[in-house]
Design a protein around this motif. Structure first.
Motif, mmCIF file in Angstrom:
data_model
loop_
_atom_site.group_PDB
_atom_site.id
_atom_site.type_symbol
_atom_site.label_atom_id
_atom_site.label_comp_id
_atom_site.label_asym_id
_atom_site.label_seq_id
_atom_site.Cartn_x
_atom_site.Cartn_y
_atom_site.Cartn_z
ATOM 1 N N VAL A 335 0.840 -1.200 0.000
ATOM 2 C CA VAL A 335 0.000 0.000 0.000
ATOM 3 C C VAL A 335 0.875 1.250 0.000
ATOM 4 O O VAL A 335 0.587 2.230 -0.695
ATOM 5 C CB VAL A 335 -0.965 -0.015 1.198
ATOM 6 N N ASN A 336 1.957 1.240 0.751
ATOM 7 C CA ASN A 336 2.883 2.362 0.714
ATOM 8 C C ASN A 336 3.436 2.563 -0.695
ATOM 9 O O ASN A 336 3.614 3.680 -1.153
ATOM 10 C CB ASN A 336 4.055 2.121 1.668
ATOM 11 N N LEU A 337 3.678 1.448 -1.347
ATOM 12 C CA LEU A 337 4.296 1.540 -2.666
ATOM 13 C C LEU A 337 3.291 1.952 -3.730
ATOM 14 O O LEU A 337 3.577 2.802 -4.570
ATOM 15 C CB LEU A 337 4.889 0.178 -3.024
ATOM 16 N N LEU A 338 2.108 1.350 -3.715
ATOM 17 C CA LEU A 338 1.165 1.545 -4.825
ATOM 18 C C LEU A 338 -0.002 2.464 -4.491
ATOM 19 O O LEU A 338 -0.772 2.819 -5.375
ATOM 20 C CB LEU A 338 0.619 0.185 -5.287
ATOM 21 N N ASP A 339 -0.146 2.833 -3.226
ATOM 22 C CA ASP A 339 -1.253 3.701 -2.826
ATOM 23 C C ASP A 339 -2.594 3.134 -3.276
ATOM 24 O O ASP A 339 -3.356 3.785 -3.995
ATOM 25 C CB ASP A 339 -1.057 5.126 -3.373
ATOM 26 N N LEU A 340 -2.862 1.901 -2.881
ATOM 27 C CA LEU A 340 -4.158 1.293 -3.160
ATOM 28 C C LEU A 340 -5.055 1.519 -1.956
ATOM 29 O O LEU A 340 -4.569 1.646 -0.831
ATOM 30 C CB LEU A 340 -3.981 -0.212 -3.400
ATOM 31 N N THR A 370 0.112 7.268 4.633
ATOM 32 C CA THR A 370 -1.040 8.089 4.268
ATOM 33 C C THR A 370 -2.335 7.533 4.836
ATOM 34 O O THR A 370 -3.421 7.984 4.463
ATOM 35 C CB THR A 370 -1.171 8.147 2.733
ATOM 36 N N TRP A 373 -5.148 9.895 6.005
ATOM 37 C CA TRP A 373 -5.962 10.651 5.047
ATOM 38 C C TRP A 373 -6.797 9.755 4.155
ATOM 39 O O TRP A 373 -7.751 10.204 3.550
ATOM 40 C CB TRP A 373 -5.054 11.515 4.161
ATOM 41 N N SER A 374 -6.353 8.546 3.976
ATOM 42 C CA SER A 374 -6.992 7.732 2.970
ATOM 43 C C SER A 374 -7.135 6.319 3.520
ATOM 44 O O SER A 374 -6.218 5.522 3.462
ATOM 45 C CB SER A 374 -6.127 7.782 1.703
ATOM 46 N N LEU B 162 4.080 14.754 -0.266
ATOM 47 C CA LEU B 162 2.808 14.230 -0.749
ATOM 48 C C LEU B 162 1.957 15.369 -1.293
ATOM 49 O O LEU B 162 1.726 16.360 -0.603
ATOM 50 C CB LEU B 162 2.040 13.543 0.394
ATOM 51 N N ARG B 247 0.459 6.506 -10.428
ATOM 52 C CA ARG B 247 0.333 7.454 -9.321
ATOM 53 C C ARG B 247 -0.445 6.910 -8.145
ATOM 54 O O ARG B 247 -0.468 7.530 -7.091
ATOM 55 C CB ARG B 247 -0.362 8.723 -9.808
ATOM 56 N N GLY B 248 -1.143 5.802 -8.303
ATOM 57 C CA GLY B 248 -1.953 5.271 -7.213
ATOM 58 C C GLY B 248 -3.310 5.937 -7.161
ATOM 59 O O GLY B 248 -3.616 6.832 -7.934
ATOM 60 N N ARG B 250 -4.725 7.807 -4.861
ATOM 61 C CA ARG B 250 -4.747 9.203 -4.426
ATOM 62 C C ARG B 250 -3.571 9.995 -4.985
ATOM 63 O O ARG B 250 -3.388 11.152 -4.632
ATOM 64 C CB ARG B 250 -4.661 9.298 -2.898
ATOM 65 N N GLY B 251 -2.724 9.336 -5.737
ATOM 66 C CA GLY B 251 -1.524 10.015 -6.210
ATOM 67 C C GLY B 251 -0.374 9.927 -5.236
ATOM 68 O O GLY B 251 0.601 10.664 -5.345
ATOM 69 N N TRP B 252 -0.467 9.022 -4.291
ATOM 70 C CA TRP B 252 0.572 8.937 -3.258
ATOM 71 C C TRP B 252 1.348 7.640 -3.334
ATOM 72 O O TRP B 252 1.770 7.096 -2.304
ATOM 73 C CB TRP B 252 -0.063 9.083 -1.867
ATOM 74 N N SER B 253 1.525 7.150 -4.515
ATOM 75 C CA SER B 253 2.289 5.908 -4.644
ATOM 76 C C SER B 253 3.776 6.193 -4.466
ATOM 77 O O SER B 253 4.197 7.350 -4.450
ATOM 78 C CB SER B 253 2.063 5.313 -6.034
ATOM 79 N N GLY B 254 4.550 5.160 -4.345
ATOM 80 C CA GLY B 254 6.000 5.287 -4.354
ATOM 81 C C GLY B 254 6.661 5.529 -3.015
ATOM 82 O O GLY B 254 7.850 5.821 -2.970
#
Lengths: 412, 412
Positions: A335-340, A370, A373-374, B162, B247-248, B250-254
């Motif tokens: 999740v940190n990597l891909l923001d799913l 994150t 927030w999400s 972020l 980008r994931g 929310r745009g917070w990937s990576g």
DNA sequence: GCAAATAATTCAATGGCTGAACAAATAGCG
DNA sequence: CGCTATTTGTTCAGCCATTGAATTATTTGC
């Protein structure tokens, strides 16, 4: 497979119609109530004249049919609703797994119109024999489908292992397969499906990938990006990004079972150390719960675990909590990597979700940057067993929906 | 940003030309030698007549220009080569980082036509003041660009933190920014770029994402899927899949810096435990090497480390090896998950690559299931410092290349 | 100097979309 | 019950971009 198909090469006059056929058919497929031609015109931005022409093609090609008008208040000529046809093209889904063979047929609307499961331990069976048996089951399925007015236009086979582009099963450890040339073995049998431009006759893919696709297209529609984890003896993941399965450079993505969760921990079959599989794989959980593994076939092991956990057995609860924590560490990393924002627990994990979800969520809460927030949703799969077979069949019909021109060219 | 732009809605007559403009321009951009109209016709599948018409539009819009004919042997009328114009639209790249501000201008061909870097510790500076200074630098850059016949059509700002969809910087820990409404702050200044349909006036994005985009479009063209890791005080990654930045949701990937590599290890600022950043972040490496950190600004710390390592300093070598091992554990997980075959070390890691690569490769070799069949390349970034600013500017012009119709509609 | 070869343009024909007018079918209202 | 307003769906002329063949342009090789 991308849902919005971008023309790779030249865009000619005909491409225009091809794209609009796909656009309109996609809208019909995505709508939750049968849309009228006028609805489609406003939704797509095309004129009603064009929509009528496009729909006429789709009706002629048995891809959609007119349904009872959707109830509407107010004056005006009543609309004729359009739905995906319940006759016409359908997909064949095949699955070889450790303890069963499965075959199913899915129609355009995503309905499972046929389903056969044959339970047996496949490990001692030679690949060619297993496939022969599957073909026999598929023959029955095809006859059933034909009787229902369906035409099989492609097949997809789910295998619990690594598959390359050519359909060669490089390694299916739990099945004991290695370098099995599935397409060649199946070519020896009479063809099962009709050839349609744009739809491959046979796709061989990883079970976790196809199960994730099944989840993607299940009703009601869920998010378009998520991680689907199939927890069996091994742990595989299907990664769906923006509505498309991400297969990786070689098609070998999703090996979440070998994410290091304790880098200096237990040795793994893969040669690494501390892989997730060693802490949250089925064998690891069963052993931690103190169950003798040999006596249990794979599919009853999880059922037994759920039973014990339900009854409050301390060992089982602890084993599940520890497995969930390890899984959570891995999932937090993903999740940190891909923001799913959605993680689906499938396969054997589905039944264990009540006990796995809390520790997974706890790890996410503390480790994901994150998370505040999400929020991340962790839930069991909605498809039951044989999700991969259903996903496989569904992947075939999604191709028709994404590129209807091929089918229409065929059926004249 | 997808390179092949799929029309989301209705496909009308005009879309046809739009798509073919993009197709032809994309070919010209991707070619390694100036193609002729005939080359383009065979490459795209369009007829020469159509290519001529399309090229005429592109020439009129200053997107391409005719160059000296590419040398060719044999008889026949000589071809006229087509290249991306060195006048016309250009992108403005902006970067705010911990110890510098950077501005650059990149033209259609990807050439950096202007570059200004202002070194200063930005941590004590208020966001509004930092942005004001950046705007001033950008004004100079625009005048320079105008003098070279370039028109700025969009800007992108790279920030080490972020950023949400609206351009709000939610958190940039190392810069000390929190909830900074960048677009609103910049709106107070006179506009820097011309408005063009289809190109946002300002995009704010994560530094690691934009650096990865810069790497994607660097020459010579590399793979279309890779992981780009920016190792600074924090560790960020840009994930490029199939030629597009992922980008994931929310745009917070990576956020690779917070992948757990020792789940019960050191506490991290993020609230988690054992995050990669605690083992391979700049501060961690510097501390492990026994360097007093306070005396060193961020950018000289890595230079000093490289110097010591070059000289054979045992502490520095050990610190780098340990950091590389931790990084390797995280990277192995990513590769198992996404099946990438290329990992690029950027930012501060680029200079340390000679010492980081070996342990990273060692971890990959032992932990990645498919490593035996599919070797993974780990290499330093080809772009130097301020890669994010260059990537930011490049992302603007790539939009023009992907959707030239917007620019053409503007310039009439 | 002429034929062969390759590049680029011109032009009638074609296919598919648009927009407006028209036909069909219903609800509401007096 | 009939008229009007309203909405759906179809028909048709006009338009636009592509095609394919013919034509023009420009060079090499004999």
């Amino acid at each position: 497979m991308s849902l919005t198909h971008a023309p790779a090469g030249a865009v000619r006059q005909g491409s225009l119609r091809e794209l609009n056929l796909a656009l309109v058919l996609g809208r019909i497929a995505a709508a939750d109530r049968p849309p009228s031609r006028a609805d489609l015109a406003t939704a797509t931005g095309l004129t009603r004249a064009t929509v009528s022409a496009v729909v006429e093609d789709l009706l002629a090609g048995q891809l959609v049919s007119e349904s009872d008008p959707a109830p509407r208040s107010g004056a005006g000529r009543p609309a004729r609703g359009l739905v995906l046809a319940d006759q016409g093209p359908a997909g064949l889904g095949l699955e070889v797994n450790v303890d069963y063979l499965a075959v199913c047929v899915v129609d355009l609307a995503g309905q499972v119109r046929h389903r056969t499961v044959h339970r047996a331990d496949l490990r001692p069976v030679a690949p060619a024999d297993a496939l022969a048996q599957l073909v026999e089951m598929a023959g029955v399925a095809r006859d059933d489908a034909t009787g229902q007015g369906l035409t099989l236009v492609g097949a997809a086979l789910a295998v619990p292992g690594l598959v390359d582009d050519a359909g060669l099963v490089r390694l299916a450890p739990n099945l004991g397969w290695r370098d099995v040339p599935v397409p060649a073995l199946l070519a020896a049998h009479p063809p099962l499906v009709e050839q349609v431009p744009g739809v491959p006759v046979l796709v061989v893919d990883n079970e976790a990938n196809l199960a994730a696709l099944g989840e993607l297209h299940s009703r009601p529609p869920g998010p378009s990006s998520f991680l689907h984890i199939s927890g069996e003896v091994g742990i595989g993941a299907g990664i769906v990004l923006d509505g498309a399965l991400f297969r990786g450079v070689r098609g070998w993505s999703g090996e979440i079972g070998h994410l290091p969760v304790h880098p200096e921990g237990r040795a793994c079959r893969c040669g690494g150390q501390g892989c997730l599989e060693q802490y949250a794989g089925q064998e690891a959980i069963v052993a931690a719960a103190g169950l003798a593994r040999a006596e249990l076939p794979a599919d009853t092991a999880t059922a037994r675990l759920a039973e014990l956990a339900e009854a409050g057995d301390a060992d089982a609860l602890r084993a599940l909590h520890d497995a969930g924590t390890a899984l959570g560490v891995a999932v937090a990393g993903v999740v940190n990597l891909l923001d799913l924002d959605t993680v689906v627990l499938g396969g054997g994990y589905a039944a264990l979700a009540p006990w796995l979800c809390p520790p997974v969520l706890a790890e996410i809460a503390s480790r994901v940057l994150t998370a505040a927030w999400s929020p991340v949703t962790v839930r069991p799969s909605t498809l039951g067993a044989e999700a991969a077979a259903v996903g496989a069949a569904g992947s075939v019909v999604r191709r028709i929906v994404a590129q209807p021109a091929g089918w229409l060219a065929r059926s004249g």
